[in-house]
Scaffold this motif. Structure first.
Motif, PDB file in Angstrom:
ATOM      1  N   PHE A 178       0.857  -1.181   0.000  1.00 14.27           N
ATOM      2  CA  PHE A 178       0.000   0.000   0.000  1.00 14.27           C
ATOM      3  C   PHE A 178       0.897   1.235   0.000  1.00 14.27           C
ATOM      4  CE2 PHE A 178      -2.394  -3.333   2.329  1.00 14.27           C
ATOM      5  CZ  PHE A 178      -3.386  -3.542   1.377  1.00 14.27           C
ATOM      6  N   ASP A 179       1.129   1.781  -1.179  1.00 17.88           N
ATOM      7  CA  ASP A 179       2.002   2.929  -1.361  1.00 17.88           C
ATOM      8  C   ASP A 179       1.234   3.957  -2.173  1.00 17.88           C
ATOM      9  OD1 ASP A 179       3.918   4.762  -2.453  1.00 17.88           O
ATOM     10  OD2 ASP A 179       5.504   3.343  -1.941  1.00 17.88           O
ATOM     11  N   GLU A 180       0.766   4.987  -1.518  1.00 14.76           N
ATOM     12  CA  GLU A 180      -0.077   5.966  -2.195  1.00 14.76           C
ATOM     13  C   GLU A 180       0.679   6.704  -3.298  1.00 14.76           C
ATOM     14  OE1 GLU A 180      -3.390   8.159  -3.258  1.00 14.76           O
ATOM     15  OE2 GLU A 180      -3.108   6.246  -2.233  1.00 14.76           O
ATOM     16  N   THR A 181       1.959   6.955  -3.083  1.00 15.85           N
ATOM     17  CA  THR A 181       2.742   7.683  -4.082  1.00 15.85           C
ATOM     18  C   THR A 181       2.979   6.854  -5.333  1.00 15.85           C
ATOM     19  OG1 THR A 181       3.862   8.953  -2.354  1.00 15.85           O
ATOM     20  CG2 THR A 181       4.923   8.869  -4.509  1.00 15.85           C
ATOM     21  N   ASN A 182       3.357   5.600  -5.178  1.00 14.98           N
ATOM     22  CA  ASN A 182       3.729   4.761  -6.320  1.00 14.98           C
ATOM     23  C   ASN A 182       2.617   3.850  -6.810  1.00 14.98           C
ATOM     24  OD1 ASN A 182       6.789   5.291  -6.582  1.00 14.98           O
ATOM     25  ND2 ASN A 182       6.546   4.854  -4.399  1.00 14.98           N
ATOM     26  N   HIS A 183       1.682   3.498  -5.930  1.00 13.05           N
ATOM     27  CA  HIS A 183       0.620   2.572  -6.327  1.00 13.05           C
ATOM     28  C   HIS A 183      -0.762   3.213  -6.335  1.00 13.05           C
ATOM     29  CE1 HIS A 183       3.358  -0.920  -4.752  1.00 13.05           C
ATOM     30  NE2 HIS A 183       3.799  -0.378  -5.872  1.00 13.05           N
ATOM     31  N   GLY A 184      -0.934   4.262  -5.568  1.00 17.93           N
ATOM     32  CA  GLY A 184      -2.229   4.933  -5.515  1.00 17.93           C
ATOM     33  C   GLY A 184      -3.347   4.057  -4.982  1.00 17.93           C
ATOM     34  N   ASN A 185      -3.014   3.203  -4.016  1.00 19.22           N
ATOM     35  CA  ASN A 185      -4.011   2.253  -3.508  1.00 19.22           C
ATOM     36  C   ASN A 185      -4.195   2.314  -1.998  1.00 19.22           C
ATOM     37  OD1 ASN A 185      -1.549   1.173  -2.771  1.00 19.22           O
ATOM     38  ND2 ASN A 185      -2.033  -0.917  -3.440  1.00 19.22           N
ATOM     39  N   ASP A 186      -3.971   3.487  -1.419  1.00 23.55           N
ATOM     40  CA  ASP A 186      -4.096   3.629   0.031  1.00 23.55           C
ATOM     41  C   ASP A 186      -5.017   4.798   0.352  1.00 23.55           C
ATOM     42  OD1 ASP A 186      -3.846   3.474   2.727  1.00 23.55           O
ATOM     43  OD2 ASP A 186      -1.671   3.743   2.796  1.00 23.55           O
ATOM     44  N   LEU A 187      -6.163   4.499   0.931  1.00 21.94           N
ATOM     45  CA  LEU A 187      -7.131   5.532   1.307  1.00 21.94           C
ATOM     46  C   LEU A 187      -6.791   6.155   2.658  1.00 21.94           C
ATOM     47  CD1 LEU A 187      -9.746   6.602  -0.060  1.00 21.94           C
ATOM     48  CD2 LEU A 187     -11.053   5.089   1.450  1.00 21.94           C
ATOM     49  N   ASP A 188      -5.816   5.558   3.364  1.00 21.13           N
ATOM     50  CA  ASP A 188      -5.469   6.033   4.701  1.00 21.13           C
ATOM     51  C   ASP A 188      -3.953   6.057   4.885  1.00 21.13           C
ATOM     52  OD1 ASP A 188      -5.802   6.873   7.338  1.00 21.13           O
ATOM     53  OD2 ASP A 188      -6.051   4.834   8.110  1.00 21.13           O
ATOM     54  N   PRO A 189      -3.210   6.813   4.058  1.00 24.94           N
ATOM     55  CA  PRO A 189      -1.742   6.787   4.128  1.00 24.94           C
ATOM     56  C   PRO A 189      -1.168   7.384   5.405  1.00 24.94           C
ATOM     57  CG  PRO A 189      -2.476   8.508   2.615  1.00 24.94           C
ATOM     58  CD  PRO A 189      -3.691   7.711   3.001  1.00 24.94           C
ATOM     59  N   THR A 190      -1.911   8.284   6.064  1.00 23.04           N
ATOM     60  CA  THR A 190      -1.402   8.911   7.291  1.00 23.04           C
ATOM     61  C   THR A 190      -1.925   8.246   8.559  1.00 23.04           C
ATOM     62  OG1 THR A 190      -3.196  10.549   7.237  1.00 23.04           O
ATOM     63  CG2 THR A 190      -1.122  11.127   6.141  1.00 23.04           C
ATOM     64  N   ALA A 191      -2.636   7.145   8.408  1.00 22.95           N
ATOM     65  CA  ALA A 191      -3.118   6.349   9.539  1.00 22.95           C
ATOM     66  C   ALA A 191      -4.024   7.132  10.477  1.00 22.95           C
ATOM     67  CB  ALA A 191      -1.939   5.754  10.320  1.00 22.95           C
ATOM     68  N   VAL A 192      -4.866   7.975   9.925  1.00 14.78           N
ATOM     69  CA  VAL A 192      -5.840   8.669  10.766  1.00 14.78           C
ATOM     70  C   VAL A 192      -7.034   7.765  11.060  1.00 14.78           C
ATOM     71  CG1 VAL A 192      -5.172  10.934   9.918  1.00 14.78           C
ATOM     72  CG2 VAL A 192      -6.979   9.680   8.743  1.00 14.78           C
ATOM     73  N   GLY A 193      -7.248   6.759  10.223  1.00 16.66           N
ATOM     74  CA  GLY A 193      -8.362   5.839  10.416  1.00 16.66           C
ATOM     75  C   GLY A 193      -9.610   6.305   9.694  1.00 16.66           C
ATOM     76  N   ASN A 194     -10.162   5.437   8.860  1.00 23.09           N
ATOM     77  CA  ASN A 194     -11.402   5.734   8.150  1.00 23.09           C
ATOM     78  C   ASN A 194     -12.495   4.773   8.597  1.00 23.09           C
ATOM     79  OD1 ASN A 194     -10.376   7.815   6.460  1.00 23.09           O
ATOM     80  ND2 ASN A 194      -9.452   6.278   5.123  1.00 23.09           N
ATOM     81  N   ASP A 195     -13.619   5.302   9.001  1.00 23.62           N
ATOM     82  CA  ASP A 195     -14.747   4.440   9.340  1.00 23.62           C
ATOM     83  C   ASP A 195     -15.195   3.667   8.103  1.00 23.62           C
ATOM     84  OD1 ASP A 195     -14.639   5.497  11.837  1.00 23.62           O
ATOM     85  OD2 ASP A 195     -16.417   6.767  11.630  1.00 23.62           O
ATOM     86  N   LEU A 196     -15.680   2.467   8.331  1.00 21.29           N
ATOM     87  CA  LEU A 196     -16.281   1.717   7.234  1.00 21.29           C
ATOM     88  C   LEU A 196     -17.722   2.193   7.099  1.00 21.29           C
ATOM     89  CD1 LEU A 196     -16.213  -0.425   5.068  1.00 21.29           C
ATOM     90  CD2 LEU A 196     -16.769  -2.140   6.804  1.00 21.29           C
TER      91      LEU A 196
END
Length: 340
Positions: A178-196
């Motif tokens: 999960f690499d937002e810069t190179n793969h663009g597949n991370d909705l939570d790169p800063t680990a703030v947490g996203n509710d489902l």
């Protein structure tokens, strides 16, 4: 301590009957085991106990949910060494022929990418003292098999859901899964947490749809598995089962059509992921040694040096061999990191 010379031997017919009980997974008084050991070859008794342990081990192992098979691909390896698979990259669209006088052009296929990974062994050695067991019944060996089955299943799930998913392993291009810069597949790169939530799930699918290959071709799929931990299990089931959009009375729950299924893992907490249906784009691949997905049990021979030094003690080797690798990391998207 048990002394075989002080125990009355059994008749051959009774010995055969007790062996059948052991092989069928049943239990019997300890005194009968002692008589059995005094009557026949110890190897026959050990083989009976091994069958009993194995039967209960496999039952407990398969009691753990095998839903990991739905979002992974599985194969076999005949060798316990480094494995190599060749990955064919995406080649974009085929060429367009002119309406008249068009010729087929040679399509330059890029070299396959070799991916190396290993088949790892997992296991333990367990020891039982057949002379000093202080139980009246051999339910001990049934319970031992159950505990070992849970232990092997737990290790497999830890490897799949934690080591190769939550821990964000390095994949073939040298970047994290999960690499937002190179793969663009991370909705939570800063680990703030996203509710489902419904809206976040829609956002995750939109992000999945934006992923492209080197040719700019979309790699998204029509459906993906929603993998959740214990924190979001009920919410995920609601999103899947409720025909209405949560919190509304008239809006249709359209996003559930894109969820292939909900995969619950007891190894995860409040992190959640989307994994593309492997029939559309294979992601995580698991190779089992010789194709054996269940763990094995081997008894130690009675002429071993250990048993010579420790008479009356029997050892068993519990083993499980498998290796994992991400084929197409584009098949995975992280909706939220574990923040609990």
């Amino acid at each position: 301590m048990f002394n075989s010379s002080s125990v009355v031997s059994l008749k051959p017919s009774e010995a055969r009957r007790i062996l059948q009980v052991l092989r069928g997974g049943g239990s019997l008084p300890l005194i009968k085991l002692q008589r059995l050991l005094a009557s026949i070859s110890p190897d026959m008794v050990v083989n009976g106990l091994t069958k009993q342990i194995t039967a209960h081990l496999e039952r407990a192992y398969y009691a753990w949910p095998d839903t990991w098979k739905q979002w992974t691909t599985q194969g076999k390896s005949d060798w316990l060494d480094e494995q190599v698979i060749e990955l064919v990259t995406q080649i974009g669209m085929i060429d367009e022929l002119k309406e008249s006088g068009g010729e087929f052009q040679v399509k330059q296929i890029p070299d396959a990418i070799p991916i190396r990974y290993g088949i790892n062994g997992y296991g333990n050695i367990v020891v039982a003292d057949l002379r000093t067991l202080r139980t009246d019944r051999l339910g001990y060996f049934s319970d031992l098999g159950d505990r070992l089955g849970r232990a092997t299943a737990s290790r497999l799930h830890e490897t799949i859901y934690v080591k190769f998913l939550r821990n964000n392993p390095t994949v073939r291009d040298g970047n994290s899964l999960f690499d937002e810069t190179n793969h663009g597949n991370d909705l939570d790169p800063t680990a703030v947490g996203n509710d489902l939530s419904y809206d976040n799930l829609v956002t995750a699918f939109r992000k999945l749809d934006d992923i492209t290959d080197q040719s700019g071709e979309p790699l998204s799929a029509e459906s993906a598995y929603l993998i959740v931990g214990r924190y979001w299990r009920e919410v995920a089931e609601q999103l899947m089962e409720n025909p209405k959009k949560p919190g509304t009375y008239s809006d249709i729950n359209t996003i559930r059509k894109r969820v292939k299924g909900v995969i619950y893992s007891r190894k995860l907490t409040n992190d959640w992921y989307l994994i593309v249906d492997p029939k559309e784009l294979p992601g995580l691949h698991i190779d089992f040694f010789e194709g054996k997905q269940a763990p094995g049990v081997d008894p130690e021979k009675n002429d071993s040096s250990f048993q010579f030094v420790h008479p009356g003690r029997q050892r068993w080797r519990i083993f499980h061999y498998y290796g994992l690798v991400w084929k197409y990391y584009e098949a995975a998207l992280r909706g939220s990191q574990a923040t609990i």
